[in-house]
Design a protein around this motif. Structure first.
Motif, PDB file in Angstrom:
ATOM      1  N   TRP A 205      41.341  31.439  37.366  1.00 43.18           N
ATOM      2  CA  TRP A 205      41.807  32.299  38.120  1.00 43.18           C
ATOM      3  C   TRP A 205      40.838  32.892  39.481  1.00 43.18           C
ATOM      4  N   ILE A 206      39.642  33.030  38.896  1.00 44.10           N
ATOM      5  CA  ILE A 206      38.475  33.454  39.804  1.00 44.10           C
ATOM      6  C   ILE A 206      38.056  32.502  40.613  1.00 44.10           C
TER       7      ILE A 206
ATOM      8  N   GLU B 122      40.490  31.597  44.288  1.00 38.23           N
ATOM      9  CA  GLU B 122      40.433  32.183  45.615  1.00 38.23           C
ATOM     10  C   GLU B 122      39.595  33.249  45.420  1.00 38.23           C
TER      11      GLU B 122
ATOM     12  N   ARG C  25      38.249  36.962  45.245  1.00 39.00           N
ATOM     13  CA  ARG C  25      38.832  37.927  44.523  1.00 39.00           C
ATOM     14  C   ARG C  25      38.422  39.276  44.742  1.00 39.00           C
ATOM     15  N   ARG C  26      39.196  40.542  44.879  1.00 39.90           N
ATOM     16  CA  ARG C  26      38.599  41.666  45.361  1.00 39.90           C
ATOM     17  C   ARG C  26      37.916  42.237  44.002  1.00 39.90           C
TER      18      ARG C  26
ATOM     19  N   LYS D 219      40.224  44.076  41.384  1.00 41.49           N
ATOM     20  CA  LYS D 219      41.174  43.162  40.548  1.00 41.49           C
ATOM     21  C   LYS D 219      40.274  42.496  39.430  1.00 41.49           C
ATOM     22  N   VAL D 220      39.178  42.226  39.669  1.00 41.16           N
ATOM     23  CA  VAL D 220      38.370  41.389  38.895  1.00 41.16           C
ATOM     24  C   VAL D 220      37.807  42.428  37.721  1.00 41.16           C
TER      25      VAL D 220
ATOM     26  N   ARG E 110      40.533  42.908  35.144  1.00 39.53           N
ATOM     27  CA  ARG E 110      40.535  41.805  33.965  1.00 39.53           C
ATOM     28  C   ARG E 110      39.357  41.643  33.100  1.00 39.53           C
TER      29      ARG E 110
ATOM     30  N   TYR F   2      34.014  40.650  47.852  1.00 40.52           N
ATOM     31  CA  TYR F   2      34.891  39.746  46.913  1.00 40.52           C
ATOM     32  C   TYR F   2      33.777  39.422  45.756  1.00 40.52           C
TER      33      TYR F   2
ATOM     34  N   THR G  93      33.016  36.214  43.130  1.00 35.20           N
ATOM     35  CA  THR G  93      33.199  34.896  43.146  1.00 35.20           C
ATOM     36  C   THR G  93      32.401  34.272  41.976  1.00 35.20           C
TER      37      THR G  93
END
Length: 345
Positions: A187-188, A191, A193-194, A197-198, A201, A220, A222
């Motif tokens: 998932w990470i 694309e 990821r803000r 959101k990370v 999770r 972001y 990554t």
């Protein structure tokens, strides 16, 4: 036959200027190499003069800078004239701009090295990394790629001016964190990821995962350069683990399950097909000569299997509260399983 993946810096230009040569045209730089000799002209020619073998080919990996392009073009021309098959490749975002260098440039270098390693192996060519040229950080991450992907790495030691060779190590890294939380890493990596959101999770995940992540200048999250290396190595392990041999009993049980449980078993089988996972997450039980997997996960699904060093043989699929306890009590013996067929994962 070998393919040498050679990082390129600007020492050729620097050395030429030090000798009073301000002209940056290829003709003059080629003349400078001829005049000074390979050992003194640049870091790249110096190292290649020690490691280049007949039949080798070279890929020059250069930064997204004018100076890097000039040096790479010159080196390619020089070695082509010597009869060495060569090509150049620009590394996106690898430049003097600090923000993009740290977050994107190094990852572009890593992606390119891994891409070339995979291509070489598909072509049955042995990849080798010459990490002498370029920024210091390039050398560090090129070395990490070599160690994880089992590729020999060479570089020139600054003090002793001798080639240091780091052969590929016969040691496997532990992919257990990536196996256990593969869904998150997939998932990470898919694309940008803000951060918010990370963070949501990550609340449910172990703190060690943060070691493989970084935040870029735009907020972001990554994979870090090191995280990218390990994740891509994990992807290779997954691609190689593409099949198992399954008994007629296990297959019949599998076909009776609903699609959701079948998917769970397929994920477990995909992981089981990775040798390091089998070693870390399987146990031997007293009543069986097969191994029980997975013994450390909070899951109802279990697999009884063995391997012969080449193939993984699935004797039984089981679930707690269904058939697992019965199989555990009576034991799962290899001699009772003769009919196996290949199952693609």
């Amino acid at each position: 036959m070998r393919k040498i993946l050679c990082t390129v810096g600007t020492s050729l230009l620097t050395n030429c200027r030090r000798e009073g040569g301000e002209n940056q045209e290829e003709f003059f730089l080629l003349s400078f190499i001829e005049k000074k000799g390979e050992a003194l002209a640049s870091a790249e020619t110096n190292s290649l003069s020690r490691i280049l073998e007949p039949g080798d080919q070279i890929v020059f990996l250069y930064s997204q800078t004018r100076e890097g392009k000039i040096c790479a073009d010159t080196l390619q021309s020089y070695y082509e004239k010597k009869g060495v098959k060569s090509r150049i490749k620009e590394i996106d975002n690898l430049s003097y701009a600090h923000s993009t260098f740290a977050t994107r440039g190094l990852k572009s270098l890593i992606d390119t090295l891994i891409e070339e390693i995979r291509l070489s192996r598909r072509q049955d060519i042995m990849p080798v990394i010459n990490a002498t040229g370029g920024f210091k950080a390039e050398i560090a991450y090129a070395t990490l790629v070599g160690l994880i992907f089992k590729v020999p790495v060479y570089y020139i030691h600054e003090v002793f001016q001798d080639v240091i060779a780091m052969p590929s190590l016969p040691v496997d890294w532990d992919p257990s964190l990536f196996v256990e939380y593969g869904d998150f890493f997939n998932w990470i990596s898919s694309e940008f990821r803000r951060k918010e959101k990370v963070a949501r999770r990550l609340k449910e995940l172990p703190g060690e995962i943060n070691l493989f992540l970084e935040e870029d200048e735009e907020g972001y999250i990554t994979l870090s350069p090191a995280g990218t290396v390990y994740y891509e190595a994990f992807c290779d392990l997954q691609r190689e683990a593409d099949k198992v041999m399954i008994s007629d009993r296990a297959l019949a049980y599998y076909k009776r399950l609903d699609s959701t449980v079948q998917q769970t078993f397929r994920r477990l089988l995909k992981r089981l097909a990775i040798e390091q996972v089998r070693k870390s997450y399987s146990r031997r039980v007293d009543t069986s000569d097969c191994l029980d997997y997975p013994f450390s996960r909070g899951t109802k699904e279990r697999i009884f299997f063995y391997d012969d060093g080449e193939q993984v043989y699935i004797c039984e699929l089981a679930r707690h509260g269904d058939n697992y306890e019965e199989l555990l009590q009576k034991g799962v013996k290899r001699e009772n399983y003769r009919n196996f067929e290949e199952m693609k994962l």
